[in-house]
Scaffold this motif. Sequence first.
Motif, PDB file in Angstrom:
ATOM      1  N   PHE A 131      11.818   5.388   3.657  1.00 18.89           N
ATOM      2  CA  PHE A 131      11.009   4.734   2.629  1.00 18.89           C
ATOM      3  C   PHE A 131      11.123   5.494   1.302  1.00 18.89           C
ATOM      4  O   PHE A 131      11.376   4.902   0.246  1.00 18.89           O
ATOM      5  CB  PHE A 131       9.546   4.670   3.087  1.00 18.89           C
ATOM      6  N   GLU A 132      10.972   6.807   1.352  1.00 19.94           N
ATOM      7  CA  GLU A 132      11.022   7.624   0.136  1.00 19.94           C
ATOM      8  C   GLU A 132      12.397   7.610  -0.520  1.00 19.94           C
ATOM      9  O   GLU A 132      12.503   7.709  -1.743  1.00 19.94           O
ATOM     10  CB  GLU A 132      10.571   9.054   0.431  1.00 19.94           C
ATOM     11  N   HIS A 133      13.446   7.464   0.278  1.00 21.89           N
ATOM     12  CA  HIS A 133      14.803   7.364  -0.275  1.00 21.89           C
ATOM     13  C   HIS A 133      14.868   6.198  -1.267  1.00 21.89           C
ATOM     14  O   HIS A 133      15.375   6.346  -2.393  1.00 21.89           O
ATOM     15  CB  HIS A 133      15.819   7.159   0.863  1.00 21.89           C
ATOM     16  N   TRP A 134      14.343   5.054  -0.857  1.00 23.98           N
ATOM     17  CA  TRP A 134      14.388   3.865  -1.714  1.00 23.98           C
ATOM     18  C   TRP A 134      13.477   4.005  -2.923  1.00 23.98           C
ATOM     19  O   TRP A 134      13.830   3.584  -4.030  1.00 23.98           O
ATOM     20  CB  TRP A 134      14.068   2.619  -0.897  1.00 23.98           C
ATOM     21  N   ILE A 135      12.310   4.600  -2.727  1.00 23.35           N
ATOM     22  CA  ILE A 135      11.397   4.833  -3.862  1.00 23.35           C
ATOM     23  C   ILE A 135      12.083   5.710  -4.902  1.00 23.35           C
ATOM     24  O   ILE A 135      12.067   5.419  -6.109  1.00 23.35           O
ATOM     25  CB  ILE A 135      10.074   5.485  -3.376  1.00 23.35           C
ATOM     26  N   GLU A 136      12.718   6.790  -4.451  1.00 22.07           N
ATOM     27  CA  GLU A 136      13.391   7.709  -5.372  1.00 22.07           C
ATOM     28  C   GLU A 136      14.532   7.031  -6.120  1.00 22.07           C
ATOM     29  O   GLU A 136      14.685   7.229  -7.333  1.00 22.07           O
ATOM     30  CB  GLU A 136      13.904   8.927  -4.616  1.00 22.07           C
ATOM     31  N   MET A 184      10.987  -4.952   1.273  1.00 26.78           N
ATOM     32  CA  MET A 184      10.755  -4.360  -0.037  1.00 26.78           C
ATOM     33  C   MET A 184      12.017  -4.604  -0.860  1.00 26.78           C
ATOM     34  O   MET A 184      13.136  -4.550  -0.334  1.00 26.78           O
ATOM     35  CB  MET A 184      10.512  -2.856   0.110  1.00 26.78           C
ATOM     36  N   MET A 185      11.834  -4.897  -2.134  1.00 28.71           N
ATOM     37  CA  MET A 185      12.961  -5.028  -3.034  1.00 28.71           C
ATOM     38  C   MET A 185      12.965  -3.795  -3.928  1.00 28.71           C
ATOM     39  O   MET A 185      11.936  -3.401  -4.463  1.00 28.71           O
ATOM     40  CB  MET A 185      12.849  -6.298  -3.892  1.00 28.71           C
ATOM     41  N   CYS A 186      14.142  -3.208  -4.093  1.00 31.04           N
ATOM     42  CA  CYS A 186      14.303  -2.032  -4.934  1.00 31.04           C
ATOM     43  C   CYS A 186      15.320  -2.330  -6.024  1.00 31.04           C
ATOM     44  O   CYS A 186      16.393  -2.859  -5.743  1.00 31.04           O
ATOM     45  CB  CYS A 186      14.822  -0.858  -4.108  1.00 31.04           C
ATOM     46  N   GLN A 206       0.829  -1.211   0.000  1.00 37.51           N
ATOM     47  CA  GLN A 206       0.000   0.000   0.000  1.00 37.51           C
ATOM     48  C   GLN A 206       0.862   1.259   0.000  1.00 37.51           C
ATOM     49  O   GLN A 206       0.541   2.235  -0.678  1.00 37.51           O
ATOM     50  CB  GLN A 206      -0.963   0.006   1.192  1.00 37.51           C
ATOM     51  N   ARG A 207       1.948   1.238   0.731  1.00 33.35           N
ATOM     52  CA  ARG A 207       2.848   2.395   0.741  1.00 33.35           C
ATOM     53  C   ARG A 207       3.475   2.607  -0.640  1.00 33.35           C
ATOM     54  O   ARG A 207       3.623   3.749  -1.086  1.00 33.35           O
ATOM     55  CB  ARG A 207       3.923   2.218   1.812  1.00 33.35           C
ATOM     56  N   ILE A 208       3.849   1.520  -1.311  1.00 29.21           N
ATOM     57  CA  ILE A 208       4.394   1.644  -2.663  1.00 29.21           C
ATOM     58  C   ILE A 208       3.330   2.204  -3.598  1.00 29.21           C
ATOM     59  O   ILE A 208       3.591   3.131  -4.369  1.00 29.21           O
ATOM     60  CB  ILE A 208       4.932   0.296  -3.183  1.00 29.21           C
ATOM     61  N   ARG A 209       2.103   1.652  -3.529  1.00 28.32           N
ATOM     62  CA  ARG A 209       1.004   2.163  -4.377  1.00 28.32           C
ATOM     63  C   ARG A 209       0.838   3.669  -4.205  1.00 28.32           C
ATOM     64  O   ARG A 209       0.714   4.404  -5.182  1.00 28.32           O
ATOM     65  CB  ARG A 209      -0.314   1.488  -4.008  1.00 28.32           C
ATOM     66  N   SER A 210       0.822   4.105  -2.968  1.00 28.86           N
ATOM     67  CA  SER A 210       0.642   5.536  -2.683  1.00 28.86           C
ATOM     68  C   SER A 210       1.787   6.360  -3.261  1.00 28.86           C
ATOM     69  O   SER A 210       1.563   7.455  -3.785  1.00 28.86           O
ATOM     70  CB  SER A 210       0.557   5.776  -1.170  1.00 28.86           C
ATOM     71  N   SER A 211       2.998   5.833  -3.190  1.00 35.00           N
ATOM     72  CA  SER A 211       4.158   6.568  -3.715  1.00 35.00           C
ATOM     73  C   SER A 211       4.189   6.620  -5.236  1.00 35.00           C
ATOM     74  O   SER A 211       4.819   7.503  -5.808  1.00 35.00           O
ATOM     75  CB  SER A 211       5.457   5.924  -3.217  1.00 35.00           C
ATOM     76  N   MET A 237       5.649  -2.788 -11.649  1.00 37.62           N
ATOM     77  CA  MET A 237       6.300  -2.513 -12.912  1.00 37.62           C
ATOM     78  C   MET A 237       6.007  -1.056 -13.261  1.00 37.62           C
ATOM     79  O   MET A 237       4.857  -0.618 -13.204  1.00 37.62           O
ATOM     80  CB  MET A 237       5.746  -3.411 -14.012  1.00 37.62           C
ATOM     81  N   VAL A 238       7.043  -0.309 -13.585  1.00 38.93           N
ATOM     82  CA  VAL A 238       6.893   1.082 -13.994  1.00 38.93           C
ATOM     83  C   VAL A 238       7.464   1.190 -15.392  1.00 38.93           C
ATOM     84  O   VAL A 238       8.603   0.779 -15.634  1.00 38.93           O
ATOM     85  CB  VAL A 238       7.619   2.045 -13.017  1.00 38.93           C
ATOM     86  N   ASN A 239       6.669   1.685 -16.322  1.00 39.68           N
ATOM     87  CA  ASN A 239       7.065   1.779 -17.724  1.00 39.68           C
ATOM     88  C   ASN A 239       7.519   0.429 -18.277  1.00 39.68           C
ATOM     89  O   ASN A 239       8.450   0.340 -19.060  1.00 39.68           O
ATOM     90  CB  ASN A 239       8.168   2.832 -17.909  1.00 39.68           C
ATOM     91  N   GLY A 240       6.861  -0.641 -17.811  1.00 42.00           N
ATOM     92  CA  GLY A 240       7.158  -1.975 -18.303  1.00 42.00           C
ATOM     93  C   GLY A 240       8.390  -2.629 -17.704  1.00 42.00           C
ATOM     94  O   GLY A 240       8.772  -3.718 -18.102  1.00 42.00           O
ATOM     95  N   LYS A 241       9.018  -1.975 -16.722  1.00 40.30           N
ATOM     96  CA  LYS A 241      10.236  -2.496 -16.092  1.00 40.30           C
ATOM     97  C   LYS A 241       9.983  -2.752 -14.607  1.00 40.30           C
ATOM     98  O   LYS A 241       9.343  -1.946 -13.938  1.00 40.30           O
ATOM     99  CB  LYS A 241      11.385  -1.487 -16.198  1.00 40.30           C
ATOM    100  N   MET A 242      10.525  -3.871 -14.094  1.00 39.42           N
ATOM    101  CA  MET A 242      10.395  -4.128 -12.660  1.00 39.42           C
ATOM    102  C   MET A 242      11.129  -3.015 -11.915  1.00 39.42           C
ATOM    103  O   MET A 242      12.275  -2.712 -12.211  1.00 39.42           O
ATOM    104  CB  MET A 242      10.975  -5.474 -12.269  1.00 39.42           C
ATOM    105  N   CYS A 243      10.432  -2.431 -10.942  1.00 34.28           N
ATOM    106  CA  CYS A 243      10.979  -1.298 -10.215  1.00 34.28           C
ATOM    107  C   CYS A 243      11.103  -1.604  -8.721  1.00 34.28           C
ATOM    108  O   CYS A 243      12.156  -1.386  -8.120  1.00 34.28           O
ATOM    109  CB  CYS A 243      10.071  -0.092 -10.454  1.00 34.28           C
ATOM    110  N   LEU A 244      10.023  -2.114  -8.132  1.00 31.66           N
ATOM    111  CA  LEU A 244       9.943  -2.386  -6.696  1.00 31.66           C
ATOM    112  C   LEU A 244       9.107  -3.635  -6.481  1.00 31.66           C
ATOM    113  O   LEU A 244       8.271  -3.964  -7.319  1.00 31.66           O
ATOM    114  CB  LEU A 244       9.258  -1.220  -5.976  1.00 31.66           C
ATOM    115  N   THR A 245       9.330  -4.306  -5.353  1.00 29.50           N
ATOM    116  CA  THR A 245       8.422  -5.381  -4.973  1.00 29.50           C
ATOM    117  C   THR A 245       8.114  -5.276  -3.487  1.00 29.50           C
ATOM    118  O   THR A 245       8.944  -4.823  -2.699  1.00 29.50           O
ATOM    119  CB  THR A 245       8.975  -6.809  -5.251  1.00 29.50           C
TER     120      THR A 245
END
Length: 111
Positions: free
Chosen positions: A92-97, A47-49, A9-14, A33-41
């Motif tokens: 959390f946001e560090h890894w998302i970025e 969480m995998m980044c 849910q946190r990933i979805r929100s980000s 998947m972001v733009n067809g590429k695995m990004c996060l899990t």
Amino acid sequence: MAYSENIAQRIRSSLEHLANVEEKKMFGSLAFMVNGKMCLTAGPKRMMCRIDPKLHEQEVRKIGCSTVVMRGRNYKGYIHVQEENLKQENDFEHWIELALDFNEQLTSKGK
């Protein structure tokens, strides 16, 4: 499917501001998947980044981080971060970025 719904849910929100996001169940996790590429899990308690492999050694040294290993092979640029090390929003946001920055590099190269 054994993944952390809290992390998912946190990933979805980000990622909600992005147009091309797809969720897929794979490797016992929920992949984003972001733009067809695995990004996060979102996995079980982690969480995998997918980040720039050039940053791997620097980032994997952080507390609660480890290199993704599948079938005995280390995957440089893929880092697991334990859920307890994602409690602070800035962590959390560090890894998302990092993941989104690398995803943009992949997308712009046309890979």
